[in-house]
Design a protein around this motif. Structure first.
Motif, mmCIF file in Angstrom:
data_model
loop_
_atom_site.group_PDB
_atom_site.id
_atom_site.type_symbol
_atom_site.label_atom_id
_atom_site.label_comp_id
_atom_site.label_asym_id
_atom_site.label_seq_id
_atom_site.Cartn_x
_atom_site.Cartn_y
_atom_site.Cartn_z
ATOM 1 N N THR A 148 -12.847 0.083 -4.244
ATOM 2 C CA THR A 148 -11.442 -0.712 -4.256
ATOM 3 C C THR A 148 -10.821 0.449 -3.036
ATOM 4 O O THR A 148 -11.226 1.503 -3.078
ATOM 5 N N LEU A 149 -10.691 -0.268 -1.749
ATOM 6 C CA LEU A 149 -10.395 0.347 -0.954
ATOM 7 C C LEU A 149 -8.442 0.589 -0.155
ATOM 8 O O LEU A 149 -7.853 -0.734 -0.515
ATOM 9 N N LEU A 150 -8.315 1.550 -0.101
ATOM 10 C CA LEU A 150 -6.679 2.252 0.076
ATOM 11 C C LEU A 150 -6.481 2.189 1.680
ATOM 12 O O LEU A 150 -7.385 2.707 2.689
ATOM 13 N N VAL A 151 -6.586 1.292 3.185
ATOM 14 C CA VAL A 151 -6.002 1.667 4.246
ATOM 15 C C VAL A 151 -4.673 1.213 4.608
ATOM 16 O O VAL A 151 -3.822 0.709 4.861
ATOM 17 N N GLY A 152 -4.417 2.681 4.621
ATOM 18 C CA GLY A 152 -2.870 2.893 5.590
ATOM 19 C C GLY A 152 -2.379 2.277 6.849
ATOM 20 O O GLY A 152 -3.232 2.220 8.027
ATOM 21 N N GLY A 153 -1.579 1.570 6.911
ATOM 22 C CA GLY A 153 -1.644 1.067 8.256
ATOM 23 C C GLY A 153 -1.851 0.051 8.824
ATOM 24 O O GLY A 153 -3.039 -0.586 9.692
ATOM 25 N N ALA A 154 -2.276 -1.168 7.616
ATOM 26 C CA ALA A 154 -2.675 -1.971 7.875
ATOM 27 C C ALA A 154 -2.562 -3.376 8.582
ATOM 28 O O ALA A 154 -3.185 -4.658 8.699
ATOM 29 N N ALA A 166 -13.371 -5.854 4.943
ATOM 30 C CA ALA A 166 -13.722 -5.574 3.571
ATOM 31 C C ALA A 166 -13.086 -6.393 2.230
ATOM 32 O O ALA A 166 -14.232 -6.489 1.494
ATOM 33 N N ARG A 167 -12.418 -7.450 3.101
ATOM 34 C CA ARG A 167 -12.611 -8.050 1.608
ATOM 35 C C ARG A 167 -13.912 -9.469 1.509
ATOM 36 O O ARG A 167 -14.396 -10.121 1.043
ATOM 37 N N LEU A 168 -14.670 -9.826 2.546
ATOM 38 C CA LEU A 168 -15.580 -10.026 3.331
ATOM 39 C C LEU A 168 -16.452 -9.821 2.373
ATOM 40 O O LEU A 168 -17.885 -10.203 2.097
ATOM 41 N N ALA A 169 -16.376 -8.372 2.745
ATOM 42 C CA ALA A 169 -17.707 -7.749 1.440
ATOM 43 C C ALA A 169 -17.737 -7.561 0.685
ATOM 44 O O ALA A 169 -18.044 -7.296 -0.944
ATOM 45 N N GLY A 170 -15.960 -8.465 0.015
ATOM 46 C CA GLY A 170 -16.232 -8.434 -1.539
ATOM 47 C C GLY A 170 -15.121 -7.678 -2.043
ATOM 48 O O GLY A 170 -15.047 -7.117 -2.999
ATOM 49 N N ALA A 171 -14.835 -5.988 -1.324
ATOM 50 C CA ALA A 171 -13.832 -5.541 -1.813
ATOM 51 C C ALA A 171 -12.170 -5.590 -2.181
ATOM 52 O O ALA A 171 -11.841 -6.425 -1.531
ATOM 53 N N THR A 172 -11.907 -5.038 -2.990
ATOM 54 C CA THR A 172 -10.115 -4.879 -3.374
ATOM 55 C C THR A 172 -9.954 -4.333 -2.574
ATOM 56 O O THR A 172 -9.613 -2.233 -2.081
ATOM 57 N N VAL A 173 -8.948 -4.924 -1.329
ATOM 58 C CA VAL A 173 -7.531 -3.379 -0.564
ATOM 59 C C VAL A 173 -6.591 -3.656 -1.217
ATOM 60 O O VAL A 173 -5.466 -4.860 -1.125
ATOM 61 N N ILE A 174 -5.751 -2.238 -0.933
ATOM 62 C CA ILE A 174 -5.017 -2.130 -0.980
ATOM 63 C C ILE A 174 -3.872 -1.468 -0.036
ATOM 64 O O ILE A 174 -4.423 -0.546 1.083
ATOM 65 N N GLY A 175 -3.289 -2.404 0.966
ATOM 66 C CA GLY A 175 -2.447 -1.740 2.205
ATOM 67 C C GLY A 175 -1.476 -1.118 2.170
ATOM 68 O O GLY A 175 -0.210 -2.048 1.806
ATOM 69 N N THR A 176 -0.879 0.235 3.099
ATOM 70 C CA THR A 176 -0.094 0.571 2.859
ATOM 71 C C THR A 176 1.142 -0.343 4.562
ATOM 72 O O THR A 176 0.120 -1.005 5.663
ATOM 73 N N ALA A 177 2.106 -0.772 4.256
ATOM 74 C CA ALA A 177 3.084 -1.409 5.147
ATOM 75 C C ALA A 177 4.294 -1.025 4.400
ATOM 76 O O ALA A 177 4.611 -0.497 3.695
ATOM 77 N N SER A 178 5.233 -1.555 5.841
ATOM 78 C CA SER A 178 6.874 -1.665 5.579
ATOM 79 C C SER A 178 6.667 -2.704 4.744
ATOM 80 O O SER A 178 6.005 -3.665 4.741
ATOM 81 N N ALA A 179 7.538 -2.802 4.329
ATOM 82 C CA ALA A 179 8.398 -3.736 2.890
ATOM 83 C C ALA A 179 8.386 -5.530 3.838
ATOM 84 O O ALA A 179 7.880 -6.819 3.141
ATOM 85 N N SER A 186 -0.004 -10.018 2.204
ATOM 86 C CA SER A 186 -1.066 -10.726 1.231
ATOM 87 C C SER A 186 -1.672 -11.697 1.685
ATOM 88 O O SER A 186 -2.805 -12.140 0.986
ATOM 89 N N ASP A 187 -1.305 -12.293 3.023
ATOM 90 C CA ASP A 187 -2.359 -13.633 3.420
ATOM 91 C C ASP A 187 -3.529 -12.935 3.614
ATOM 92 O O ASP A 187 -4.225 -14.405 4.270
ATOM 93 N N LEU A 188 -3.625 -11.634 4.678
ATOM 94 C CA LEU A 188 -4.822 -11.050 5.107
ATOM 95 C C LEU A 188 -6.011 -11.044 3.456
ATOM 96 O O LEU A 188 -6.881 -11.199 3.990
ATOM 97 N N GLY A 189 -5.325 -10.989 2.280
ATOM 98 C CA GLY A 189 -6.133 -10.788 1.325
ATOM 99 C C GLY A 189 -5.618 -8.726 1.050
ATOM 100 O O GLY A 189 -6.376 -9.485 -0.329
ATOM 101 N N ALA A 190 -5.002 -8.586 1.422
ATOM 102 C CA ALA A 190 -5.012 -7.037 0.989
ATOM 103 C C ALA A 190 -3.436 -7.060 0.165
ATOM 104 O O ALA A 190 -2.389 -7.619 0.093
ATOM 105 N N ARG A 191 -3.189 -6.160 -1.100
ATOM 106 C CA ARG A 191 -2.043 -5.551 -1.746
ATOM 107 C C ARG A 191 -1.349 -4.817 -1.396
ATOM 108 O O ARG A 191 -1.854 -3.987 -1.049
#
Length: 307
Positions: A148-154, A166-179, A186-191
Motif C-alpha cells: 500500500t503506497l503513499l504518493v505525495g504530489g500524486a 504502481a497500480r499496474l504492479a498490483g499495489a494499492t495507491v493513496i495519493g495526496t493532492a488538493s481536494a 480517482s480516475d487514475l486508480g488512486a485513493r
C-alpha cells in the motif's frame, strides 16, 4: 535560420525569448531531429531561475531551454546506424529541446528512442524525465503487489506515472493532492487524500491496514508522514528533498531505472494500459505562458509545447 528558446539572464519565465538562430546540421555520428513537441518539467523553469542549480548541471548563459522532446529525423550524418530519415523519435537533451531542430549523437550518450506506432508526438515528448523518475522511484522502494503506497504530489507530471505504474504492479495507491484534484486521481486508480496538517490521520482512515511504502514527489511532508506511520526509511523514496532526505529516506537517482523502463511505458500507453494526462498545450510562441504554468506546479498532468 531556425528558431530556439534562449535566455541570457536568470529569472522567471519572462527571461525566455524565442529567437532566430543559425540552423544546425548533423555531423558524423549525429542525426538532426525536427522537433514537433516539447514537454516541460519542473526543472526547466528552475534552471532558468536558479543560477546555483544551473551550475550543478553545467548550464551556462546564454542557454537554451527544455529537455524532453519528440519529433522526426530529418538529417543523418556519416557513420550513423539505427536511425534513418523520417524515423519518429523521442528523448532528451539538456536545455536545448525547445527549438525547431535538435542535433543528437547516436552513440547512446544521450537518451533517444524510436516512437512506436500509435503514440503521438505530444505524448511521446512527456515520457523520458517523468517516466524514468517514476520508474526509478518504484525501483528504489522495491514495490510489489502486496504494498500500500503513499504518493505525495500524486497529480503532478511524475505523479501520474507513479500512480499508474504502481497500480499496474498490483499495489494499492493513496495519493495526496488538493481536494479539487480528487476526481482526477480517482480516475487514475488512486485513493485521494488532502495534503497538509493532519495528513497522517487521513492516511490512517484511508488505509486502516497501514501503508508499507511511500514516494514523496514534492518536499518532505509525505516522508515525515510515512516515518510517523512506521514505514521503514529504506521503503521511502524522495524526489525533491535533496541528496540527504530526512529520516534516512532514499534519494532517487533516475539512473536506477532499468534501461527498458521508458520504452516499456511507451508500450503500455499504446496498449491502453496507461494514460498520460496532458494538462495544457501551448504553441512555441507562448513559451512564457507555458513555463509560467509549469513553474506554478498546480497543473494536473503534463504541459506540452508544440512546434
Amino acid at each position: 535560420m531556425s528558431r530556439a528558446v534562449i535566455y541570457e539572464r536568470y529569472g522567471g519565465p519572462e527571461v525566455l525569448d524565442l529567437r532566430n538562430v543559425p540552423e544546425p546540421h548533423a555531423g558524423p555520428g549525429e542525426i538532426r531531429i525536427r522537433v514537433a513537441a516539447v514537454a516541460l518539467n519542473p526543472m526547466d523553469p528552475a534552471f532558468a531561475a536558479m543560477p546555483e542549480l544551473a551550475a550543478r548541471f553545467n548550464i551556462t548563459l546564454p542557454s537554451g531551454f527544455g529537455y524532453d522532446f519528440a519529433g522526426s529525423v530529418d538529417e543523418v550524418g556519416e557513420d550513423v546506424g539505427g536511425f534513418t530519415l523520417g524515423d519518429r523519435v523521442y528523448g532528451g537533451v539538456m536545455e536545448r529541446a525547445a527549438a525547431d531542430f535538435v542535433v543528437m549523437k547516436t552513440d547512446g550518450s544521450e537518451p533517444l528512442f524510436h516512437t512506436p506506432e500509435g503514440l503521438s508526438d505530444e505524448v511521446a515528448s512527456t515520457l523520458y524525465i517523468a517516466g524514468m523518475t517514476a520508474s526509478a522511484a518504484l525501483a528504489a522502494i522495491n514495490l510489489s503487489s502486496e504494498d500500500t503506497l503513499l504518493v505525495g504530489g500524486a497529480a503532478g507530471g511524475v505523479g501520474v506515472f507513479v500512480v499508474q505504474l504502481a497500480r499496474l504492479a498490483g499495489a494499492t495507491v493513496i495519493g495526496t493532492a488538493s481536494a479539487s484534484t480528487f476526481p482526477f486521481l480517482s480516475d487514475l486508480g488512486a485513493r485521494p487524500v488532502a495534503y497538509g496538517t493532519g495528513l497522517a490521520d487521513r492516511v490512517r482512515t484511508s488505509a486502516p491496514g497501514g501503508i508499507t511504502a511511500a514516494i514523496d514527489l514534492f518536499g518532505t511532508e509525505t516522508i515525515e508522514t510515512a516515518l510517523a506511520l512506521g514505514v521503514s526509511p529504506d521503503r521511502i523514496a524522495a524526489i525533491a528533498a535533496g541528496p540527504a532526505p530526512p529520516g534516512g529516506a532514499r534519494a532517487v537517482v533516475a539512473t536506477i531505472a532499468g534501461p527498458d523502463a521508458v520504452p516499456q511505458i511507451a508500450a503500455a500507453i499504446v496498449a491502453h494500459e496507461l494514460t498520460v494526462p496532458i494538462a495544457a498545450t501551448f504553441p512555441i510562441e507562448q513559451i512564457i505562458e507555458a513555463a509560467t504554468l509549469q513553474a506554478a506546479r498546480h497543473a494536473h498532468g503534463k504541459i506540452v509545447v508544440t512546434l
